[in-house]
Design a protein around this motif. Structure first.
Motif, PDB file in Angstrom:
ATOM      1  N   GLU A  77       0.793  -1.165   0.088  1.00 29.59           N
ATOM      2  CA  GLU A  77       0.001   0.036  -0.081  1.00 29.59           C
ATOM      3  C   GLU A  77       0.973   1.346   0.117  1.00 29.59           C
ATOM      4  O   GLU A  77       0.452   2.243  -0.725  1.00 29.59           O
ATOM      5  CB  GLU A  77      -0.806   0.004   1.112  1.00 29.59           C
ATOM      6  N   GLU A  78       1.804   1.371   0.783  1.00 23.66           N
ATOM      7  CA  GLU A  78       2.940   2.405   0.755  1.00 23.66           C
ATOM      8  C   GLU A  78       3.314   2.764  -0.509  1.00 23.66           C
ATOM      9  O   GLU A  78       3.746   3.876  -0.855  1.00 23.66           O
ATOM     10  CB  GLU A  78       3.836   2.296   1.892  1.00 23.66           C
ATOM     11  N   ILE A  79       3.988   1.664  -1.131  1.00 26.36           N
ATOM     12  CA  ILE A  79       4.683   1.641  -2.418  1.00 26.36           C
ATOM     13  C   ILE A  79       3.598   2.297  -3.357  1.00 26.36           C
ATOM     14  O   ILE A  79       3.815   3.218  -4.063  1.00 26.36           O
ATOM     15  CB  ILE A  79       4.991   0.515  -3.010  1.00 26.36           C
ATOM     16  N   LEU A  80       2.551   2.037  -3.366  1.00 24.61           N
ATOM     17  CA  LEU A  80       1.363   2.326  -4.337  1.00 24.61           C
ATOM     18  C   LEU A  80       0.992   3.837  -3.959  1.00 24.61           C
ATOM     19  O   LEU A  80       0.705   4.370  -4.774  1.00 24.61           O
ATOM     20  CB  LEU A  80       0.060   1.307  -4.710  1.00 24.61           C
ATOM     21  N   ASP A  81       1.226   4.047  -2.661  1.00 24.46           N
ATOM     22  CA  ASP A  81       0.898   5.425  -2.446  1.00 24.46           C
ATOM     23  C   ASP A  81       1.585   6.402  -3.099  1.00 24.46           C
ATOM     24  O   ASP A  81       1.215   7.471  -3.456  1.00 24.46           O
ATOM     25  CB  ASP A  81       0.899   5.706  -0.927  1.00 24.46           C
ATOM     26  N   THR A  82       3.003   6.203  -3.078  1.00 21.56           N
ATOM     27  CA  THR A  82       4.024   6.872  -4.102  1.00 21.56           C
ATOM     28  C   THR A  82       3.536   6.943  -5.669  1.00 21.56           C
ATOM     29  O   THR A  82       3.572   7.977  -6.035  1.00 21.56           O
ATOM     30  CB  THR A  82       5.304   6.426  -3.692  1.00 21.56           C
ATOM     31  N   PHE A  83       3.252   5.923  -6.080  1.00 24.67           N
ATOM     32  CA  PHE A  83       2.771   5.920  -7.409  1.00 24.67           C
ATOM     33  C   PHE A  83       1.292   6.815  -7.668  1.00 24.67           C
ATOM     34  O   PHE A  83       1.356   7.523  -8.331  1.00 24.67           O
ATOM     35  CB  PHE A  83       2.296   4.627  -8.082  1.00 24.67           C
ATOM     36  N   ALA A  84       0.479   6.475  -6.643  1.00 18.24           N
ATOM     37  CA  ALA A  84      -0.779   7.298  -6.755  1.00 18.24           C
ATOM     38  C   ALA A  84      -0.399   8.724  -6.675  1.00 18.24           C
ATOM     39  O   ALA A  84      -1.243   9.646  -7.266  1.00 18.24           O
ATOM     40  CB  ALA A  84      -1.738   6.738  -5.658  1.00 18.24           C
ATOM     41  N   SER A  85       0.406   9.094  -5.619  1.00 15.58           N
ATOM     42  CA  SER A  85       0.698  10.524  -5.603  1.00 15.58           C
ATOM     43  C   SER A  85       1.313  11.111  -6.900  1.00 15.58           C
ATOM     44  O   SER A  85       1.113  12.192  -7.042  1.00 15.58           O
ATOM     45  CB  SER A  85       1.757  10.699  -4.479  1.00 15.58           C
ATOM     46  N   GLU A  86       2.079  10.424  -7.636  1.00 16.56           N
ATOM     47  CA  GLU A  86       2.704  11.029  -8.662  1.00 16.56           C
ATOM     48  C   GLU A  86       1.506  11.085  -9.865  1.00 16.56           C
ATOM     49  O   GLU A  86       1.543  11.998 -10.560  1.00 16.56           O
ATOM     50  CB  GLU A  86       3.846   9.994  -9.326  1.00 16.56           C
ATOM     51  N   ILE A  87       0.879  10.152  -9.804  1.00 19.24           N
ATOM     52  CA  ILE A  87      -0.474  10.418 -10.805  1.00 19.24           C
ATOM     53  C   ILE A  87      -1.213  11.531 -10.349  1.00 19.24           C
ATOM     54  O   ILE A  87      -1.687  12.078 -11.106  1.00 19.24           O
ATOM     55  CB  ILE A  87      -1.307   9.023 -10.621  1.00 19.24           C
ATOM     56  N   ARG A  88      -1.346  11.570  -9.012  1.00 19.97           N
ATOM     57  CA  ARG A  88      -2.376  12.998  -8.487  1.00 19.97           C
ATOM     58  C   ARG A  88      -1.515  14.247  -8.921  1.00 19.97           C
ATOM     59  O   ARG A  88      -2.146  15.143  -9.328  1.00 19.97           O
ATOM     60  CB  ARG A  88      -2.541  12.819  -7.149  1.00 19.97           C
ATOM     61  N   ALA A  89      -0.125  14.103  -8.625  1.00 20.73           N
ATOM     62  CA  ALA A  89       0.460  15.393  -9.124  1.00 20.73           C
ATOM     63  C   ALA A  89       0.190  15.542 -10.664  1.00 20.73           C
ATOM     64  O   ALA A  89       0.057  16.845 -11.347  1.00 20.73           O
ATOM     65  CB  ALA A  89       1.913  15.106  -8.934  1.00 20.73           C
ATOM     66  N   ASN A  90       0.248  14.549 -11.556  1.00 19.76           N
ATOM     67  CA  ASN A  90      -0.022  14.736 -12.843  1.00 19.76           C
ATOM     68  C   ASN A  90      -1.533  15.391 -13.256  1.00 19.76           C
ATOM     69  O   ASN A  90      -1.589  16.242 -14.121  1.00 19.76           O
ATOM     70  CB  ASN A  90       0.069  13.557 -13.777  1.00 19.76           C
TER      71      ASN A  90
ATOM     72  N   TYR B 194      -1.215  18.743 -15.015  1.00 20.76           N
ATOM     73  CA  TYR B 194      -1.345  18.716 -16.174  1.00 20.76           C
ATOM     74  C   TYR B 194      -2.946  18.599 -16.600  1.00 20.76           C
ATOM     75  O   TYR B 194      -3.520  19.207 -17.139  1.00 20.76           O
ATOM     76  CB  TYR B 194      -0.565  17.350 -16.956  1.00 20.76           C
ATOM     77  N   SER B 195      -3.369  17.233 -16.352  1.00 16.20           N
ATOM     78  CA  SER B 195      -4.939  17.213 -16.890  1.00 16.20           C
ATOM     79  C   SER B 195      -5.467  16.387 -15.814  1.00 16.20           C
ATOM     80  O   SER B 195      -4.917  15.242 -15.307  1.00 16.20           O
ATOM     81  CB  SER B 195      -4.759  16.216 -18.139  1.00 16.20           C
ATOM     82  N   ILE B 196      -6.580  16.718 -15.487  1.00 14.94           N
ATOM     83  CA  ILE B 196      -7.480  16.282 -14.427  1.00 14.94           C
ATOM     84  C   ILE B 196      -8.600  15.041 -14.979  1.00 14.94           C
ATOM     85  O   ILE B 196      -8.857  14.165 -14.300  1.00 14.94           O
ATOM     86  CB  ILE B 196      -8.561  17.311 -14.007  1.00 14.94           C
ATOM     87  N   TRP B 197      -8.679  14.787 -16.342  1.00 19.10           N
ATOM     88  CA  TRP B 197      -9.297  13.801 -16.864  1.00 19.10           C
ATOM     89  C   TRP B 197      -8.907  12.547 -16.978  1.00 19.10           C
ATOM     90  O   TRP B 197      -7.638  12.082 -17.015  1.00 19.10           O
ATOM     91  CB  TRP B 197      -9.585  14.139 -18.345  1.00 19.10           C
TER      92      TRP B 197
ATOM     93  N   GLY C 128     -15.679  20.927  -5.001  1.00 20.47           N
ATOM     94  CA  GLY C 128     -15.980  19.917  -3.914  1.00 20.47           C
ATOM     95  C   GLY C 128     -16.058  18.587  -5.080  1.00 20.47           C
ATOM     96  O   GLY C 128     -16.071  17.326  -4.514  1.00 20.47           O
ATOM     97  N   SER C 129     -15.935  18.680  -6.580  1.00 19.46           N
ATOM     98  CA  SER C 129     -16.087  17.611  -7.166  1.00 19.46           C
ATOM     99  C   SER C 129     -15.011  16.571  -7.411  1.00 19.46           C
ATOM    100  O   SER C 129     -13.797  17.298  -7.245  1.00 19.46           O
ATOM    101  CB  SER C 129     -16.208  17.807  -8.598  1.00 19.46           C
ATOM    102  N   GLU C 130     -15.022  15.388  -7.010  1.00 21.96           N
ATOM    103  CA  GLU C 130     -13.902  14.400  -7.055  1.00 21.96           C
ATOM    104  C   GLU C 130     -13.652  13.812  -8.649  1.00 21.96           C
ATOM    105  O   GLU C 130     -14.431  13.576  -9.237  1.00 21.96           O
ATOM    106  CB  GLU C 130     -14.007  13.279  -6.001  1.00 21.96           C
ATOM    107  N   TYR C 131     -12.389  14.024  -8.661  1.00 19.15           N
ATOM    108  CA  TYR C 131     -12.049  13.292 -10.198  1.00 19.15           C
ATOM    109  C   TYR C 131     -11.077  12.288  -9.885  1.00 19.15           C
ATOM    110  O   TYR C 131      -9.943  11.968  -8.970  1.00 19.15           O
ATOM    111  CB  TYR C 131     -11.393  14.447 -11.070  1.00 19.15           C
ATOM    112  N   ALA C 132     -11.506  11.054 -10.748  1.00 27.03           N
ATOM    113  CA  ALA C 132     -10.433   9.858 -10.533  1.00 27.03           C
ATOM    114  C   ALA C 132      -9.643   9.767 -11.914  1.00 27.03           C
ATOM    115  O   ALA C 132     -10.003  10.372 -12.786  1.00 27.03           O
ATOM    116  CB  ALA C 132     -11.262   8.493 -10.570  1.00 27.03           C
ATOM    117  N   ALA C 133      -8.369   9.502 -11.432  1.00 26.08           N
ATOM    118  CA  ALA C 133      -7.471   9.288 -12.755  1.00 26.08           C
ATOM    119  C   ALA C 133      -7.695   8.114 -13.571  1.00 26.08           C
ATOM    120  O   ALA C 133      -7.441   8.179 -14.729  1.00 26.08           O
ATOM    121  CB  ALA C 133      -5.962   8.979 -12.279  1.00 26.08           C
ATOM    122  N   LEU C 134      -8.441   7.128 -13.029  1.00 19.27           N
ATOM    123  CA  LEU C 134      -8.804   5.848 -13.824  1.00 19.27           C
ATOM    124  C   LEU C 134     -10.301   5.845 -13.979  1.00 19.27           C
ATOM    125  O   LEU C 134     -11.097   5.901 -12.892  1.00 19.27           O
ATOM    126  CB  LEU C 134      -8.183   4.827 -13.168  1.00 19.27           C
TER     127      LEU C 134
END
Lengths: 349, 64
Positions: free
Chosen positions: A222-235, A239-242, A297-303
Motif C-alpha cells: 500500500e505504501e509503495i502504491l501510495d507513491t505511485f498514486a501521488s505521482e498520478i495525482r501530481a499529474n 497537467y490534466s484532471i481527466w 468539491g467535485s472528485e476526479y479519478a485518474a482511472l
C-alpha cells in the motif's frame, strides 16, 4: 510482387544521409538506406506482400501499406525480425480507439509508447531490465524509432506540420520496451488485456513522458502504491484532471515486495484506482484557480476503471524506483493491444 | 451542410495543411486571436463579435 516505392541513386552513405535530411525524411538522426533488398527482407520475414494494406488512417483516409512501413523500419535500423512488431504496433495505432490523428497532431506533445509481450521479446533481443525506458537494446530502440519515422514520412507528422506539439518529449525519438515476464510472477500485460496465453503481442498507448519516482523505505504494498498514486495525482494537478490510461512501470526491487505479499496486478490496479483521485479545488493550489469555479468539491479519478491502469514489469534489478506514464489527454485516446501475426486478415478485437 | 470553421491565429497553418491534405485547398475559415483559454469574458466577446461576422459571410458562401 515488386516494390512500388520510387528509387533514388546517391553517391555513397554520406550522400544518402544528406539526401534524406534535405528532404525532411528523418527525425534528425542518420538513417539506414532502405535498399530494395533490405525492404524485401523485412516483408519476407513478416510474410507480407508489399501492397498489403495494414490499415487506413481514418481522418485523412491515408492508406498504410506494408512496404511503406518496411521502408521506414529499415531506415530506423530495424532488422527483418523486428518488423512484425512494427507492423503490429502500427496496426494497433490505426484502430479507432487510439485516435491516431489527434494523438499525433495535438499540442499536448505525446509519443507512442510501445510495450511488447511474449516470446518474441527474447527472440529479437529485447531487454526489459537495465535502462528499460530508453535505449535499452537495439530492437527496442529501432522499433520505437521506426514508428516515429512512419508518422513523419507517411502522415506528415513533422514538427510544425501535422505535429503541433508545444514541447514534445524525448520518447518521441523512441518509446518502446518489453515487459520482463521472466523476472516477474505477474501475468503479462497483454494477457491481462485479453490476449491469448503465450502470444506475442504489442500494446500502444498515446503517452506523456515518464515521471520517475522512488520509495525504497518500505516493503508494504500500500505504501509503495501510495507513491505511485501521488505521482498520478501530481499529474492530475499539474497537467490534466481527466481520466485515461495510465501506465506504471514497476522494477524488480519493488515487485519483490508485491510478490512477497501476494499482490497481483489486479490488486495493484484496484488500489491505485481508489487512491489516484483529486478534488477540483486542488487546482487552486497550483495556479489553476480560475477554472475551479463552484465545482471545487467535485472528485476526479485518474482511472475510469481499474482496468485503465497498465501495470508493466520492467527495469534493472537494484533500486526502489518506478515510473508513472500519463496519458496524452484523458480518455481521448485508448491503449490498444494486438497480437503479433495471429492472423493478418482477421478483424482486430 | 453549410458550415463555418474558426481557427485561432496560431493554428492557421495547421488548418491550411489539413485542408490541403483532405483535398480542399483554400477552404475558407474565420480567424480569431490566440489563445482563447486564458482570455477573459470581454476578450472572448470581442473575438466572438469578429468571428460572427466572418462566419455569417462564410455561411452565406460569400467566399465562393
Amino acid at each position: 510482387m515488386p516494390l512500388a516505392s520510387r528509387r533514388y541513386e546517391v553517391a555513397d552513405m554520406m550522400a544518402a544521409q544528406e539526401f534524406y535530411h534535405s528532404r525532411g525524411w528523418t527525425d534528425g538522426l542518420p538513417v539506414v538506406p532502405p535498399t530494395a533488398d533490405a525492404v524485401e527482407a523485412c516483408l519476407e520475414w513478416a510474410g507480407l506482400a508489399p501492397d498489403h494494406l495494414v490499415g487506413v488512417e481514418p481522418v485523412r483516409a491515408c492508406a498504410i501499406t506494408a512496404e511503406k512501413l518496411a521502408v521506414n523500419a529499415v531506415m530506423a535500423g530495424c532488422l527483418p525480425m523486428h518488423f512484425p512488431v512494427v507492423v503490429t504496433a502500427f496496426t494497433a495505432m490505426l484502430q479507432e480507439p487510439f485516435l491516431l490523428h489527434g494523438a499525433t497532431a495535438s499540442t499536448g506533445g505525446c509519443a507512442v509508447l510501445v510495450v511488447v509481450n511474449g516470446p518474441i521479446t527474447a527472440d529479437i533481443g529485447m531487454d526489459a531490465t537495465f535502462n528499460a525506458l530508453a535505449s535499452s537494446d537495439r530492437a527496442s530502440t529501432a522499433i520505437g524509432r521506426s514508428l516515429r519515422l512512419c508518422l513523419i514520412n507517411l502522415m506528415d507528422v513533422r514538427p510544425g506540420a501535422i505535429d503541433r506539439s508545444v514541447l514534445g518529449h524525448p520518447g518521441k525519438i523512441s518509446y518502446c520496451l518489453a515487459e520482463d515476464e521472466a523476472g516477474s510472477e505477474w501475468l503479462p500485460l497483454a494477457e491481462e488485456r485479453g490476449m491469448p496465453v503465450g502470444a506475442s503481442c504489442v500494446t500502444v498507448m498515446a503517452a506523456g513522458a515518464p515521471r520517475q519516482l522512488m520509495n525504497e523505505w518500505t516493503t508494504v504494498p500500500e505504501e509503495i502504491l501510495d507513491t505511485f498514486a501521488s505521482e498520478i495525482r501530481a499529474n492530475m494537478r499539474h497537467y490534466s484532471i481527466w481520466p485515461g490510461n495510465y501506465a506504471i512501470v514497476v522494477p524488480p526491487q519493488l515487485r519483490a515486495h508485491f510478490h512477497a505479499a501476494g499482490w497481483s496486478k489486479a490488486d495493484v490496479r484496484a488500489y491505485v484506482f481508489e487512491k489516484a483521485r483529486i478534488l477540483r479545488s486542488e487546482w487552486a493550489d497550483c495556479g489553476k484557480g480560475a477554472v475551479v469555479r463552484d465545482r471545487g468539491g467535485s472528485e476526479y479519478a485518474a482511472l475510469s476503471a481499474p482496468e485503465d491502469l497498465l501495470v508493466i514489469a520492467a527495469g534493472g534489478p537494484a533500486g526502489g524506483f518506478g515510473a508513472v506514464i500519463p496519458p496524452w489527454l484523458g480518455p481521448k485516446s485508448r491503449a490498444v493491444t494486438v497480437a503479433i501475426g495471429a492472423c493478418v486478415d482477421c478483424e482486430i478485437p | 451542410m453549410p458550415s463555418a470553421g474558426i481557427m485561432t491565429e496560431t493554428f492557421v497553418s495547421a488548418a491550411e495543411l489539413m485542408a490541403r491534405v483532405l483535398g480542399a485547398e483554400d477552404y475558407p475559415f474565420a480567424v480569431i486571436e490566440h489563445p482563447i483559454s486564458s482570455a477573459d469574458q470581454a476578450a472572448l466577446a470581442a473575438r466572438a463579435e469578429r468571428a460572427a461576422a466572418d462566419c455569417a459571410r462564410l455561411l452565406l458562401n460569400a467566399d465562393g
